[in-house]
Design a protein around this motif. Structure first.
Motif, mmCIF file in Angstrom:
data_model
loop_
_atom_site.group_PDB
_atom_site.id
_atom_site.type_symbol
_atom_site.label_atom_id
_atom_site.label_comp_id
_atom_site.label_asym_id
_atom_site.label_seq_id
_atom_site.Cartn_x
_atom_site.Cartn_y
_atom_site.Cartn_z
ATOM 1 N N LEU A 8 0.831 -1.206 0.000
ATOM 2 C CA LEU A 8 0.000 0.000 0.000
ATOM 3 C C LEU A 8 0.863 1.254 0.000
ATOM 4 N N VAL A 9 1.884 1.301 0.842
ATOM 5 C CA VAL A 9 2.759 2.469 0.930
ATOM 6 C C VAL A 9 3.419 2.734 -0.422
ATOM 7 N N GLU A 10 3.875 1.679 -1.073
ATOM 8 C CA GLU A 10 4.534 1.833 -2.374
ATOM 9 C C GLU A 10 3.558 2.355 -3.425
ATOM 10 N N ILE A 11 2.332 1.854 -3.380
ATOM 11 C CA ILE A 11 1.321 2.265 -4.361
ATOM 12 C C ILE A 11 0.927 3.723 -4.164
ATOM 13 N N VAL A 12 0.724 4.141 -2.909
ATOM 14 C CA VAL A 12 0.349 5.526 -2.624
ATOM 15 C C VAL A 12 1.457 6.479 -3.059
ATOM 16 N N ASP A 13 2.708 6.116 -2.789
ATOM 17 C CA ASP A 13 3.841 6.964 -3.186
ATOM 18 C C ASP A 13 3.953 7.074 -4.699
ATOM 19 N N ALA A 14 3.703 5.965 -5.377
ATOM 20 C CA ALA A 14 3.847 5.949 -6.836
ATOM 21 C C ALA A 14 2.600 6.447 -7.554
ATOM 22 N N ILE A 74 7.121 21.315 -3.831
ATOM 23 C CA ILE A 74 8.092 20.648 -2.963
ATOM 24 C C ILE A 74 8.559 19.354 -3.631
ATOM 25 N N THR A 75 9.868 19.110 -3.638
ATOM 26 C CA THR A 75 10.401 17.883 -4.239
ATOM 27 C C THR A 75 10.406 16.735 -3.229
ATOM 28 N N ASN A 76 10.555 15.531 -3.735
ATOM 29 C CA ASN A 76 10.661 14.372 -2.841
ATOM 30 C C ASN A 76 11.935 14.408 -1.995
ATOM 31 N N THR A 77 12.879 15.284 -2.376
ATOM 32 C CA THR A 77 14.107 15.446 -1.589
ATOM 33 C C THR A 77 13.957 16.530 -0.518
ATOM 34 N N GLY A 78 12.752 17.118 -0.427
ATOM 35 C CA GLY A 78 12.486 18.103 0.612
ATOM 36 C C GLY A 78 12.824 19.528 0.251
ATOM 37 N N VAL A 79 13.039 19.820 -1.024
ATOM 38 C CA VAL A 79 13.404 21.172 -1.456
ATOM 39 C C VAL A 79 12.158 21.917 -1.919
ATOM 40 N N ASN A 80 11.985 23.140 -1.426
ATOM 41 C CA ASN A 80 10.932 24.019 -1.921
ATOM 42 C C ASN A 80 11.475 24.717 -3.163
ATOM 43 N N LEU A 81 10.900 24.427 -4.304
ATOM 44 C CA LEU A 81 11.409 24.966 -5.564
ATOM 45 C C LEU A 81 11.203 26.468 -5.690
ATOM 46 N N LEU A 82 10.398 27.047 -4.800
ATOM 47 C CA LEU A 82 10.186 28.494 -4.816
ATOM 48 C C LEU A 82 10.969 29.197 -3.705
ATOM 49 N N SER A 83 11.986 28.511 -3.178
ATOM 50 C CA SER A 83 12.908 29.123 -2.219
ATOM 51 C C SER A 83 14.303 29.179 -2.836
ATOM 52 N N PRO A 84 14.955 30.346 -2.809
ATOM 53 C CA PRO A 84 16.314 30.439 -3.364
ATOM 54 C C PRO A 84 17.285 29.587 -2.557
ATOM 55 N N GLY A 85 18.310 29.099 -3.225
ATOM 56 C CA GLY A 85 19.345 28.335 -2.543
ATOM 57 C C GLY A 85 20.553 29.200 -2.243
ATOM 58 N N LYS A 86 21.633 28.556 -1.828
ATOM 59 C CA LYS A 86 22.836 29.302 -1.451
ATOM 60 C C LYS A 86 23.944 29.204 -2.495
ATOM 61 N N THR A 87 23.694 28.461 -3.573
ATOM 62 C CA THR A 87 24.698 28.335 -4.633
ATOM 63 C C THR A 87 24.110 28.867 -5.933
#
Length: 729
Positions: A54-60, A353-366
């Motif tokens: 179930l967890v795999e199906i919900v994620d996918a 928000i990405t699956n890696t936890g990044v908010n794509l509408l927040s600037p980064g430091k690089t």
């Protein structure tokens, strides 16, 4: 009628204080999600392999097979019954704008005369409500009643408790027998899938670990509270959701002392109760406060995945109604329930928000992370610029027309506010000189400003902007308080998905020609900054100057709902929705028809209520008092008194006669226009007729009712019945 009003005021003023102490004893962390069948709770009821599957199906986001569905149905039944539920229902969001449900008992008689508690995979996965009785825009004929609700596993089931018991509610989509969507959820899920796919493909330029992008949403909900007795004394408020007549209070919001003021004790008791009930249902309410207008308040949850956030907002409205009654309140979600004070909105705060936890509408430091931020930031701006009229259509309604542009809410002109810091940044990025050939990555950023670290308070707020960037998200402020946010969020996700797809095509073309990837991305970003500049506006959206400037920029100012809704069936919109698989041509036309029908029917109801109140109450009260004055004048005249002795009465008689007769004449003229509009077969023409021919009479009639109010205020004579019928607030 007069007695009812006095009784209502007396009842409202004598309500006992409700203590908040017993309610506050419930610790939020202890009750949060208590009535929700979460993934974690499923772990205790499912076999280990089934739970993992179930967890795999919900994620996918893939389909649940029959065997797993059977396991889940038994687990769900066991949990629900253990928590006191006696019935279950498929909980869905038809195109009425509210939610719908049909309850079935777990109980079933057995062949041996006993009874069993039964809930199968079939009952979980699919049910068959009557499709013809819900708005369908011609997709279904009256004699073709079959429609299906289908389980949405991405939104957890929950138990809703009322005075009548506990019911297991299963969030579902609603589709016709032939597969067309008849609800708000199904297109939203398709739009979520579209933006996930498009955003991931672009994210792969920057981070190969990104395999999923989830749009998130936080919905600020504004509302009014009115005492139940006062609500019941107002037929216009009960039937239309707003006061069609009424004297404006001497003290409204002029002193601006209600906004963020101390919450009244009785209201706080309601809020605490609302929060406790919401937390049990997994709705993460975080904020509560007084809003601008008297008796106006706001609550706001934490950010959630967009599908769940919208389900929770729809559920929250149900909970608000239920809890308000316990406190002898009525919740008003109409965008403009009272004239003369601010109306209510539903601010939709959207980000990616990405699956890696990044908010794509927040600037980064690089530099690379900043380029990723600029990519999604500018593509969103470009999407809104290209499809501003479609975004305007998504928030169009009869009730929101009262609020948009009324010096309290964003105007009908769609623009974007970024704040001076980011606006200057885009100007610099656009004008910066970059070599066509880049030998080293560092050269790419030579002369280009670094995106500053954006704290939440670095970006100013502009309450006059319908679409504003507020630190790490875009806030769509123009959504109405009674709206289902699924519609504007379906549109927003769709247009951004489409724009990201076009962006990738353009970037890939440059890469194939030999341009380095980062430079290709920057080239297209700079091109989009220039092309979408007209949509960016940092000033006062309420001003007349902005209307003129917007026209010069080529921005639309579609002030009426029927004309705004036409965008749904424009060639560009039809192609957009079909290309992304969100709406078929037929589904788009159906929604256009449903929204037009909803618009004119609301005006039709208001026109009928105005006519009934005027003819049954206000005009008769004026004429009754007029007759009393005539009798008084005759008596004074018979006594042989000079005309000066009754000149004020004669003046009142003349004024009463003029305005009361005009009210009746205007009411009859409105009725005739309504009959002409109803005779029109084309639903668009009917909607426009109601908007342009019937609706103007509302203000004409109200003008003369206000004149009667002035007579009441100016007169030294006792006018209890007339004063009462004018619904002084």
């Amino acid at each position: 009628m007069s007695d009812l009003r006095f009784q209502a005021v007396e009842a409202a003023g004598s309500r006992p204080k409700t203590s908040t102490e017993p309610l506050a004893l419930q610790k939020a962390t202890a009750i949060y999600g208590k009535n929700v069948f979460t993934i974690n709770k499923m772990k205790d009821f499912l076999p280990k392999n089934s739970y993992k599957q179930l967890v795999e199906i919900v994620d996918a986001g893939t389909t649940i097979d029959r065997d797993l569905a059977e396991h889940i149905s038994q687990a769900m039944k066991s949990w629900a019954i253990a928590n006191g539920a006696s019935h279950y229902t498929h909980w869905f969001q038809p195109l009425t704008g509210s939610t719908a449900e049909k309850h079935d008992a777990f109980f079933e008689p057995d062949s041996d005369g006993s009874a069993i508690e039964k809930f199968t995979a079939d009952a979980l996965v699919q049910q068959e409500p009557d499709a013809s009785s819900f708005p369908n825009g011609g997709i279904r004929n009256t004699f073709e009643a079959r429609g299906y609700t289908a389980w949405d596993p991405s939104s957890p089931a929950f138990i809703f408790e009322t005075g009548g018991g506990k019911t297991l509610c299963i969030p579902t989509v609603f589709v016709s027998y032939t597969g067309e969507s008849l609800d708000y959820k199904a297109p939203l899920l398709k739009a979520i899938n579209a933006i996930d796919k498009a955003a991931v493909e672009v994210a792969q330029y920057f981070d190969k670990a990104v395999t999923k992008v989830i749009p998130s949403l936080g919905i600020e909900q504004e509302y009014f509270l009115v005492d139940l007795a006062l609500y019941n004394a107002r037929p216009d408020l009960q039937i239309t959701g707003r006061t069609l007549f009424g004297h404006i209070s001497a003290k409204g919001q002029q002193l601006e002392d209600h906004y963020f003021g101390a919450i009244p004790e009785r209201v706080l008791a309601f809020m605490v109760d609302l929060e406790n009930e919401s937390l049990k249902l997994g709705i993460p309410l975080k904020t509560r406060h007084n809003e601008v207008a008297p008796s106006q308040f706001e609550c706001a949850p934490m950010f959630e995945e967009i599908n769940l956030a919208i389900d929770h907002n729809q559920l929250l409205q149900n909970v608000m109604d239920q809890v308000a009654l316990r406190h002898n309140f009525k919740v008003l979600l109409h965008e403009k329930p009272y004239s003369g004070v601010n109306g209510s909105g539903k601010h939709n705060n959207w980000s990616l928000i990405t699956n890696t936890g990044v908010n794509l509408l927040s600037p980064g430091k690089t530099p690379k992370n900043n380029l990723m931020f600029l990519t999604y930031f500018v593509n969103t701006i470009k999407a809104v610029h290209e499809h501003a009229d479609l975004l305007r259509a998504s928030i169009a309604s009869a009730s929101n027309d009262h609020r948009l542009g009324a010096n309290e809410a964003p105007p009908a002109i769609i623009s974007i506010f970024l704040g001076s810091q980011l606006d200057d940044l885009l100007e610099e990025v656009e004008s910066a000189r970059v070599a066509k050939k880049v030998k080293a990555e560092a050269n790419l950023w030579h002369g280009i400003p670094k995106v500053p670290e954006l704290r939440l308070d670095n970006t100013d707020r502009n309450r006059t902007s319908p679409f504003a960037f507020t630190g790490n998200k875009f806030e769509f402020r123009a959504v109405g308080s009674s709206a289902n946010s699924a519609l504007p969020m379906t549109v927003l996700n769709a247009i951004v998905a489409n724009q990201l797809t076009e962006f990738k095509i353009e970037v890939d073309k440059q890469i194939k020609k030999g341009t380095k990837k980062d430079l290709a991305i920057l080239n297209v970003v700079r091109k989009y900054i220039k092309e979408s500049k007209a949509i960016r506006f940092e000033g006062n959206g309420y001003s007349e100057e902005w209307e003129k400037e917007a026209a010069n920029r080529g921005l639309s100012n579609i002030k009426s709902t029927p004309k705004a809704l036409d965008v749904y069936v424009s060639e560009a919109s039809l192609a957009l929705f079909e290309g992304l698989g969100i709406y078929t041509h037929r589904e788009s036309e159906a929604r256009h028809e449903i929204l037009l029908e909803n618009f004119y029917k609301k005006l039709q109801i208001e026109a009928r209520v105005i006519g009934e109140v005027v003819n049954s109450f206000i005009a008769p009260a004026a004429f009754t008092y007029q007759n009393d004055l005539i009798t008084n004048v005759k008596g004074l005249k018979d006594l042989g008194l000079a005309k000066e002795a009754y000149s004020s009465q004669l003046n009142l008689i003349e004024r009463l006669s003029k305005h009361a007769n005009t009210i009746l004449e205007e009411s009859e003229a409105m009725r005739q226009e309504r009959k002409k509009a109803n005779a029109l077969e084309d639903i668009r023409e009917r909607s426009i007729a109601y908007d342009e021919k019937v609706k103007p009479y509302f203000d004409k009639i109200r003008y003369h009712v206000n004149k009667l109010e002035q007579i009441v205020d100016d007169s030294k004579w006792p006018l209890p019945k007339l004063r009462e019928l004018l619904f002084i607030r």
